[in-house]
Design a protein around this motif. Structure first.
Motif, PDB file in Angstrom:
ATOM      1  N   ARG A   1       1.028  -1.297   0.270  1.00 58.33           N
ATOM      2  CA  ARG A   1      -0.008   0.152  -0.045  1.00 58.33           C
ATOM      3  C   ARG A   1       1.302   1.351   0.046  1.00 58.33           C
ATOM      4  O   ARG A   1       0.832   2.008  -0.497  1.00 58.33           O
ATOM      5  N   ALA A   2       1.620   1.057   0.962  1.00 56.01           N
ATOM      6  CA  ALA A   2       2.789   2.583   0.734  1.00 56.01           C
ATOM      7  C   ALA A   2       3.498   2.765  -0.582  1.00 56.01           C
ATOM      8  O   ALA A   2       3.592   4.134  -1.284  1.00 56.01           O
ATOM      9  N   CYS A   3       3.595   1.820  -1.101  1.00 57.19           N
ATOM     10  CA  CYS A   3       4.382   2.112  -2.512  1.00 57.19           C
ATOM     11  C   CYS A   3       3.870   2.123  -3.553  1.00 57.19           C
ATOM     12  O   CYS A   3       3.509   3.230  -4.343  1.00 57.19           O
ATOM     13  N   PHE A   4       2.083   1.983  -3.693  1.00 61.27           N
ATOM     14  CA  PHE A   4       1.608   2.586  -4.558  1.00 61.27           C
ATOM     15  C   PHE A   4       1.101   4.180  -3.768  1.00 61.27           C
ATOM     16  O   PHE A   4       1.355   4.984  -5.481  1.00 61.27           O
ATOM     17  N   THR A   5       1.353   4.110  -2.929  1.00 56.87           N
ATOM     18  CA  THR A   5       0.879   6.011  -2.590  1.00 56.87           C
ATOM     19  C   THR A   5       2.489   6.865  -2.547  1.00 56.87           C
ATOM     20  O   THR A   5       1.337   7.663  -3.230  1.00 56.87           O
ATOM     21  N   THR A   6       3.297   6.043  -2.588  1.00 54.84           N
ATOM     22  CA  THR A   6       4.244   6.802  -2.988  1.00 54.84           C
ATOM     23  C   THR A   6       4.620   7.339  -4.070  1.00 54.84           C
ATOM     24  O   THR A   6       4.953   8.020  -5.090  1.00 54.84           O
ATOM     25  N   ARG A   7       4.178   6.253  -4.952  1.00 61.56           N
ATOM     26  CA  ARG A   7       5.017   6.234  -6.481  1.00 61.56           C
ATOM     27  C   ARG A   7       4.022   6.002  -7.379  1.00 61.56           C
ATOM     28  O   ARG A   7       4.451   5.931  -8.507  1.00 61.56           O
ATOM     29  N   PHE A   8       2.478   5.251  -7.729  1.00 64.77           N
ATOM     30  CA  PHE A   8       1.906   4.996  -8.728  1.00 64.77           C
ATOM     31  C   PHE A   8       0.287   5.830  -8.574  1.00 64.77           C
ATOM     32  O   PHE A   8      -0.390   4.913  -9.062  1.00 64.77           O
ATOM     33  N   HIS A   9       0.200   6.223  -7.561  1.00 59.91           N
ATOM     34  CA  HIS A   9      -1.077   6.911  -7.423  1.00 59.91           C
ATOM     35  C   HIS A   9      -1.319   7.600  -8.654  1.00 59.91           C
ATOM     36  O   HIS A   9      -0.799   8.665  -8.976  1.00 59.91           O
ATOM     37  N   ILE A  10      -2.327   7.860  -9.164  1.00 64.31           N
ATOM     38  CA  ILE A  10      -3.152   8.283 -10.856  1.00 64.31           C
ATOM     39  C   ILE A  10      -2.797   9.738 -10.606  1.00 64.31           C
ATOM     40  O   ILE A  10      -2.573  10.370 -11.425  1.00 64.31           O
ATOM     41  N   ASP A  11      -2.934  10.516  -9.152  1.00 61.39           N
ATOM     42  CA  ASP A  11      -3.570  11.825  -9.233  1.00 61.39           C
ATOM     43  C   ASP A  11      -1.708  12.493  -9.638  1.00 61.39           C
ATOM     44  O   ASP A  11      -1.113  13.250  -9.609  1.00 61.39           O
ATOM     45  N   ARG A  12      -0.711  11.735  -8.654  1.00 58.91           N
ATOM     46  CA  ARG A  12       0.327  12.158  -8.762  1.00 58.91           C
ATOM     47  C   ARG A  12       1.077  12.058 -10.445  1.00 58.91           C
ATOM     48  O   ARG A  12       0.925  12.706 -11.419  1.00 58.91           O
ATOM     49  N   ALA A  13       0.604  11.229 -11.396  1.00 56.55           N
ATOM     50  CA  ALA A  13       0.778  10.493 -12.880  1.00 56.55           C
ATOM     51  C   ALA A  13       0.294  12.148 -13.796  1.00 56.55           C
ATOM     52  O   ALA A  13       0.725  12.302 -14.691  1.00 56.55           O
ATOM     53  N   ALA A  14      -1.080  12.726 -13.308  1.00 59.19           N
ATOM     54  CA  ALA A  14      -1.547  13.613 -14.540  1.00 59.19           C
ATOM     55  C   ALA A  14      -1.361  14.326 -13.813  1.00 59.19           C
ATOM     56  O   ALA A  14      -0.900  15.326 -15.133  1.00 59.19           O
ATOM     57  N   ASP A  15      -0.204  14.598 -12.401  1.00 58.16           N
ATOM     58  CA  ASP A  15      -0.085  15.850 -12.688  1.00 58.16           C
ATOM     59  C   ASP A  15       1.948  16.481 -12.816  1.00 58.16           C
ATOM     60  O   ASP A  15       1.649  16.566 -13.838  1.00 58.16           O
ATOM     61  N   SER A  16       1.681  15.325 -13.345  1.00 55.93           N
ATOM     62  CA  SER A  16       3.689  15.316 -13.891  1.00 55.93           C
ATOM     63  C   SER A  16       3.239  15.232 -14.951  1.00 55.93           C
ATOM     64  O   SER A  16       4.154  16.085 -15.577  1.00 55.93           O
ATOM     65  N   LEU A  17       2.465  14.766 -15.642  1.00 56.04           N
ATOM     66  CA  LEU A  17       2.033  14.830 -17.636  1.00 56.04           C
ATOM     67  C   LEU A  17       1.561  16.348 -17.602  1.00 56.04           C
ATOM     68  O   LEU A  17       1.567  16.856 -18.770  1.00 56.04           O
ATOM     69  N   ARG A  18       0.972  16.335 -16.771  1.00 55.48           N
ATOM     70  CA  ARG A  18       0.277  18.065 -17.391  1.00 55.48           C
ATOM     71  C   ARG A  18       1.210  18.753 -16.823  1.00 55.48           C
ATOM     72  O   ARG A  18       1.763  20.049 -17.585  1.00 55.48           O
ATOM     73  N   SER A  19       2.094  18.727 -16.050  1.00 53.49           N
ATOM     74  CA  SER A  19       3.111  20.012 -15.955  1.00 53.49           C
ATOM     75  C   SER A  19       4.213  20.541 -17.368  1.00 53.49           C
ATOM     76  O   SER A  19       5.091  20.512 -17.011  1.00 53.49           O
ATOM     77  N   LEU A  20       4.170  18.912 -16.880  1.00 52.68           N
ATOM     78  CA  LEU A  20       5.602  18.487 -18.625  1.00 52.68           C
ATOM     79  C   LEU A  20       4.697  19.133 -19.683  1.00 52.68           C
ATOM     80  O   LEU A  20       5.486  19.820 -20.623  1.00 52.68           O
ATOM     81  N   ILE A  21       3.047  18.858 -20.135  1.00 57.21           N
ATOM     82  CA  ILE A  21       2.920  19.709 -21.042  1.00 57.21           C
ATOM     83  C   ILE A  21       3.447  20.943 -21.519  1.00 57.21           C
ATOM     84  O   ILE A  21       3.551  21.580 -22.031  1.00 57.21           O
ATOM     85  N   GLU A  22       2.585  21.394 -20.410  1.00 58.69           N
ATOM     86  CA  GLU A  22       2.230  23.416 -20.479  1.00 58.69           C
ATOM     87  C   GLU A  22       3.494  23.893 -20.235  1.00 58.69           C
ATOM     88  O   GLU A  22       3.762  24.885 -19.812  1.00 58.69           O
ATOM     89  N   GLN A  23       4.560  22.739 -19.551  1.00 55.78           N
ATOM     90  CA  GLN A  23       6.025  23.573 -19.547  1.00 55.78           C
ATOM     91  C   GLN A  23       6.531  23.536 -21.164  1.00 55.78           C
ATOM     92  O   GLN A  23       7.052  24.941 -21.908  1.00 55.78           O
ATOM     93  N   SER A  24       5.953  22.908 -22.161  1.00 55.32           N
ATOM     94  CA  SER A  24       6.259  22.954 -23.553  1.00 55.32           C
ATOM     95  C   SER A  24       4.813  23.705 -23.844  1.00 55.32           C
ATOM     96  O   SER A  24       5.296  24.319 -25.595  1.00 55.32           O
ATOM     97  N   ILE A  25       3.611  24.075 -23.913  1.00 52.49           N
ATOM     98  CA  ILE A  25       3.339  25.036 -24.437  1.00 52.49           C
ATOM     99  C   ILE A  25       3.480  26.414 -24.902  1.00 52.49           C
ATOM    100  O   ILE A  25       3.866  27.409 -23.650  1.00 52.49           O
ATOM    101  N   PRO A  26       4.280  26.950 -25.429  1.00 55.66           N
ATOM    102  CA  PRO A  26       4.236  28.694 -26.376  1.00 55.66           C
ATOM    103  C   PRO A  26       3.843  29.361 -25.500  1.00 55.66           C
ATOM    104  O   PRO A  26       2.790  29.284 -25.284  1.00 55.66           O
TER     105      PRO A  26
END
Length: 389
Positions: free
Chosen positions: A364-389
């Protein structure tokens, strides 16, 4: 509001992890005020994900056989993208080796809209080793479609460092800008009756403890290794059962049933088909351990789901997140061989009840610290927004 278009071969949930990940990210972004639409190569008359929080445009070929249909050739895709891509801040291309990659390269490469590509494990060298002739055909496709697509992408997105390392120079020429982003799944809903719902759906299991495989039933997933390993170890815990759940698109279940029958333990090996909702959550939570002896797995959404349930995971070292699982004490890993799979399960069976319970806490600890979808969604959106002119 950030507007994203994701190109994906199919929105059919039965196709596996990529569409499930896309759906969950879309739901999170929608709650945050953003939008992700889908462009699929499904037949236009197919309807999937009726609750999807965005528009799904299906431009694929009609049902049927033939190489062009298997390739999902969709002549309407490039004109549609050229007419509509600029409505979006960025485009995500999920997957390779189908017309979605070729069409995206034609319509997007060199254009004003930044785009990103998820290979989803499709650059793993396992495919070269196991299907060398198909690899030659893919190399030809690489020159024509995939290489231009990846070379001109703002970033090629890998879901683990292991996946990125395996992909390096998988094809020639190999020229791309890569990034590793968080990936994962949503937390499991807490339903008090989930386990009961699962066990009621599979009355032959009764109240027995069980090991669980959940995913596409396919030789790539090592399902035969799993059933044979269970046969080899069945006498160690006579009350223990095995549940192999998922769609059988490769028609492998009769072979697996015969293996169990020949060993005289057919009554202890169950094939309930695809599980969803409360039954799926109940199976994940009730399992003694989740087992995936896969020969190739770039991430393994079902592994993350099992961790979310607090269930120990037993995986091969070809599952790209095996290092994280072992490092966190959430399970064991071994080679994707018959001996490795037997060893994997034997080590778990040798654990004391206290050790198994500690492993559940660590899962359970492994999931919450590494693989929760909220963390994934924020990571992906942050990368995309940094690339938007």
């Amino acid at each position: 509001m950030t507007r994203i278009l994701r190109i994906i071969t199919s929105a059919d949930p039965r196709t596996g992890g990529p569409i499930e990940g896309a759906r969950q990210v879309a739901a999170i972004w929608a709650r945050q005020g953003h939008r992700q639409d889908l462009l699929t190569l499904d037949p236009p008359d197919e309807r999937h994900l009726p609750d999807y929080p965005g528009t799904i445009t299906a431009l694929g070929p009609a049902r049927g056989g033939g190489p062009l249909r298997r390739y999902r050739y969709a002549p309407a895709m490039v004109p549609w993208l050229r007419a509509n891509a600029q409505r979006y801040d960025a485009v995500i291309v999920s997957g390779l080796w189908r017309y979605g990659a070729r069409g995206a390269a034609q319509a997007l490469a060199g254009g004003p809209v930044p785009y990103f590509v998820f290979p989803h494990g499709m650059l793993d060298p396992w495919f070269r080793r196991t299907a060398p002739l198909k690899h030659l055909a893919k190399q030809a496709s690489w020159w024509w479609a995939e290489a231009p697509l990846l070379r001109n992408a703002r970033a090629v997105l890998f879901t683990s460092e292991e996946e990125r390392l395996r992909a390096h120079r998988a094809f020639w020429p190999y020229s791309l800008h890569s990034a590793v982003v968080n990936y994962g799944t949503a937390d499991l809903p807490h339903g008090a009756t989930d386990e009961a719902a699962f066990r009621q759906s599979l009355p032959a299991l009764g109240a027995h403890p069980f090991l669980l495989f959940l995913g596409r039933i396919h030789s790539k997933k090592g399902c035969d290794l799993l059933v044979r390993a269970f046969v080899a170890l069945a006498n160690r815990e006579p009350a223990l059962h095995l549940v192999v759940a998922g769609p059988d698109q490769a028609q492998l279940v009769p072979t697996l049933q015969q293996i169990a029958s020949d060993a005289g333990i057919a009554a202890r090996v169950h094939f309930p088909g695809m599980l969803a909702g409360a039954q799926k959550a109940g199976a994940l939570r009730a399992a003694s351990a989740f087992v995936l002896p896969s020969h190739q797995e770039n991430f393994g959404i079902a592994v993350a789901e099992a961790l979310a349930a607090g269930t120990p995971v037993l995986v091969s070292d070809q599952v790209a997140i095996w290092r994280e699982v072992v490092a966190d004490g959430a399970g064991f890993a071994a080679s994707d061989t018959q001996a490795g799979t037997i060893d994997l399960i034997a080590r778990f069976l040798a654990c004391t009840p206290a050790q198994r319970e500690a492993m559940r806490v660590q899962a359970r600890a492994c999931f919450t610290t590494r693989f929760h979808i909220d963390r994934a969604a924020d990571s992906l959106r942050s990368l995309i927004e940094q690339s938007i002119p």
